[in-house]
Design a protein around this motif. Structure first.
Motif, PDB file in Angstrom:
ATOM      1  N   SER A   8       0.841  -1.193   0.000  1.00 33.91           N
ATOM      2  CA  SER A   8       0.000   0.000   0.000  1.00 33.91           C
ATOM      3  C   SER A   8       0.880   1.248   0.000  1.00 33.91           C
ATOM      4  O   SER A   8       2.029   1.224   0.429  1.00 33.91           O
ATOM      5  N   VAL A   9       0.311   2.340  -0.488  1.00 30.59           N
ATOM      6  CA  VAL A   9       1.009   3.619  -0.539  1.00 30.59           C
ATOM      7  C   VAL A   9       1.204   4.108   0.898  1.00 30.59           C
ATOM      8  O   VAL A   9       0.275   4.040   1.703  1.00 30.59           O
ATOM      9  N   PRO A  10       2.396   4.585   1.260  1.00 27.61           N
ATOM     10  CA  PRO A  10       2.633   5.076   2.626  1.00 27.61           C
ATOM     11  C   PRO A  10       1.649   6.176   3.016  1.00 27.61           C
ATOM     12  O   PRO A  10       1.393   7.097   2.231  1.00 27.61           O
ATOM     13  N   ALA A  11       1.108   6.092   4.213  1.00 33.39           N
ATOM     14  CA  ALA A  11       0.098   7.034   4.686  1.00 33.39           C
ATOM     15  C   ALA A  11       0.652   8.445   4.852  1.00 33.39           C
ATOM     16  O   ALA A  11      -0.092   9.419   4.763  1.00 33.39           O
ATOM     17  N   GLU A  12       1.943   8.595   5.076  1.00 34.74           N
ATOM     18  CA  GLU A  12       2.509   9.922   5.333  1.00 34.74           C
ATOM     19  C   GLU A  12       2.727  10.754   4.071  1.00 34.74           C
ATOM     20  O   GLU A  12       3.115  11.921   4.157  1.00 34.74           O
ATOM     21  N   LEU A  13       2.458  10.198   2.892  1.00 35.13           N
ATOM     22  CA  LEU A  13       2.632  10.957   1.653  1.00 35.13           C
ATOM     23  C   LEU A  13       1.472  11.911   1.429  1.00 35.13           C
ATOM     24  O   LEU A  13       0.331  11.611   1.751  1.00 35.13           O
ATOM     25  N   ASP A  14       1.788  13.057   0.843  1.00 31.85           N
ATOM     26  CA  ASP A  14       0.736  13.992   0.461  1.00 31.85           C
ATOM     27  C   ASP A  14       0.131  13.546  -0.868  1.00 31.85           C
ATOM     28  O   ASP A  14       0.540  12.548  -1.455  1.00 31.85           O
ATOM     29  N   ARG A  15      -0.847  14.289  -1.333  1.00 31.04           N
ATOM     30  CA  ARG A  15      -1.562  13.928  -2.554  1.00 31.04           C
ATOM     31  C   ARG A  15      -0.624  13.815  -3.749  1.00 31.04           C
ATOM     32  O   ARG A  15      -0.711  12.883  -4.544  1.00 31.04           O
ATOM     33  N   THR A  16       0.312  14.742  -3.882  1.00 27.28           N
ATOM     34  CA  THR A  16       1.232  14.726  -5.019  1.00 27.28           C
ATOM     35  C   THR A  16       2.129  13.498  -4.978  1.00 27.28           C
ATOM     36  O   THR A  16       2.382  12.869  -6.002  1.00 27.28           O
ATOM     37  N   GLY A  17       2.609  13.149  -3.787  1.00 27.83           N
ATOM     38  CA  GLY A  17       3.442  11.953  -3.637  1.00 27.83           C
ATOM     39  C   GLY A  17       2.685  10.692  -3.997  1.00 27.83           C
ATOM     40  O   GLY A  17       3.218   9.801  -4.671  1.00 27.83           O
ATOM     41  N   CYS A  18       1.436  10.603  -3.559  1.00 26.34           N
ATOM     42  CA  CYS A  18       0.599   9.452  -3.901  1.00 26.34           C
ATOM     43  C   CYS A  18       0.384   9.357  -5.406  1.00 26.34           C
ATOM     44  O   CYS A  18       0.466   8.268  -5.987  1.00 26.34           O
ATOM     45  N   GLU A  19       0.120  10.483  -6.042  1.00 24.52           N
ATOM     46  CA  GLU A  19      -0.089  10.485  -7.498  1.00 24.52           C
ATOM     47  C   GLU A  19       1.178  10.051  -8.229  1.00 24.52           C
ATOM     48  O   GLU A  19       1.106   9.303  -9.210  1.00 24.52           O
ATOM     49  N   ALA A  20       2.333  10.495  -7.743  1.00 23.47           N
ATOM     50  CA  ALA A  20       3.599  10.112  -8.382  1.00 23.47           C
ATOM     51  C   ALA A  20       3.808   8.605  -8.274  1.00 23.47           C
ATOM     52  O   ALA A  20       4.213   7.953  -9.250  1.00 23.47           O
ATOM     53  N   LEU A  21       3.522   8.032  -7.118  1.00 21.29           N
ATOM     54  CA  LEU A  21       3.672   6.585  -6.954  1.00 21.29           C
ATOM     55  C   LEU A  21       2.676   5.819  -7.819  1.00 21.29           C
ATOM     56  O   LEU A  21       3.015   4.785  -8.391  1.00 21.29           O
ATOM     57  N   ARG A  22       1.476   6.312  -7.922  1.00 22.78           N
ATOM     58  CA  ARG A  22       0.470   5.631  -8.753  1.00 22.78           C
ATOM     59  C   ARG A  22       0.870   5.644 -10.231  1.00 22.78           C
ATOM     60  O   ARG A  22       0.523   4.729 -10.979  1.00 22.78           O
ATOM     61  N   GLU A  23       1.602   6.669 -10.646  1.00 25.99           N
ATOM     62  CA  GLU A  23       2.107   6.711 -12.024  1.00 25.99           C
ATOM     63  C   GLU A  23       3.084   5.568 -12.275  1.00 25.99           C
ATOM     64  O   GLU A  23       3.194   5.078 -13.388  1.00 25.99           O
ATOM     65  N   LEU A  24       3.804   5.148 -11.243  1.00 25.67           N
ATOM     66  CA  LEU A  24       4.805   4.091 -11.397  1.00 25.67           C
ATOM     67  C   LEU A  24       4.236   2.680 -11.233  1.00 25.67           C
ATOM     68  O   LEU A  24       4.895   1.710 -11.587  1.00 25.67           O
ATOM     69  N   GLU A  25       3.030   2.548 -10.698  1.00 25.97           N
ATOM     70  CA  GLU A  25       2.480   1.235 -10.355  1.00 25.97           C
ATOM     71  C   GLU A  25       2.464   0.236 -11.512  1.00 25.97           C
ATOM     72  O   GLU A  25       2.686  -0.944 -11.307  1.00 25.97           O
ATOM     73  N   GLY A  26       2.237   0.662 -12.708  1.00 20.47           N
ATOM     74  CA  GLY A  26       2.139  -0.259 -13.841  1.00 20.47           C
ATOM     75  C   GLY A  26       3.464  -0.586 -14.495  1.00 20.47           C
ATOM     76  O   GLY A  26       3.499  -1.313 -15.483  1.00 20.47           O
ATOM     77  N   ARG A  27       4.557  -0.075 -13.971  1.00 21.33           N
ATOM     78  CA  ARG A  27       5.874  -0.289 -14.592  1.00 21.33           C
ATOM     79  C   ARG A  27       6.442  -1.657 -14.220  1.00 21.33           C
ATOM     80  O   ARG A  27       6.063  -2.266 -13.231  1.00 21.33           O
ATOM     81  N   ASP A  28       7.413  -2.105 -15.004  1.00 23.48           N
ATOM     82  CA  ASP A  28       8.051  -3.400 -14.747  1.00 23.48           C
ATOM     83  C   ASP A  28       8.988  -3.298 -13.537  1.00 23.48           C
ATOM     84  O   ASP A  28       9.358  -2.203 -13.105  1.00 23.48           O
ATOM     85  N   ALA A  29       9.362  -4.445 -13.001  1.00 20.05           N
ATOM     86  CA  ALA A  29      10.176  -4.507 -11.778  1.00 20.05           C
ATOM     87  C   ALA A  29      11.516  -3.794 -11.941  1.00 20.05           C
ATOM     88  O   ALA A  29      11.983  -3.118 -11.022  1.00 20.05           O
TER      89      ALA A  29
END
Length: 108
Positions: A8-29
């Motif tokens: 899960s996305v770390p709870a301490e991230l702000d909205r922008t940090g969460c969006e940045a991580l979600r952009e990476l979710e579909g990438r390869d390992a």
């Protein structure tokens, strides 16, 4: 966490940090590991630089509008940038009114 559970996305991230991580979710390992290495290096650099930049001329930081009291004539939706020049802090407010972009600089 089991092999089937997605992290899960770390709870301490702000909205922008969460969006940045979600952009990476579909990438390869491989891409995710490279991004992780970069982020670790960036964090270390940011920590080292934080001590060096205190009082530095020309440093720019974008401030959270909730943490700064806005002048009466500046709307709450304005973005706020804080700049230190020659040891003096300036706050630069910018917002849109219809088709126009308005701004104001305030010396602190």
């Amino acid at each position: 966490m089991t092999a089937d559970e997605r992290p899960s996305v770390p709870a301490e991230l702000d909205r922008t940090g969460c969006e940045a991580l979600r952009e990476l979710e579909g990438r390869d390992a491989s891409t995710l590991r490279a991004a992780g290495r970069y982020l670790e290096e960036l964090a270390a650099w940011t920590e080292r630089r934080g001590a060096d930049d205190e009082g530095d001329e020309g440093t720019h930081a974008t401030a959270d509008a909730d943490s700064i009291a806005l002048p009466d004539r500046v709307p709450k939706r304005a973005s706020v940038s804080v700049t230190t020049i020659g040891g003096t802090e300036y706050r630069y407010y910018q917002w849109r009114e219809g088709d126009e972009i308005r701004s104001e600089t305030v010396r602190r």
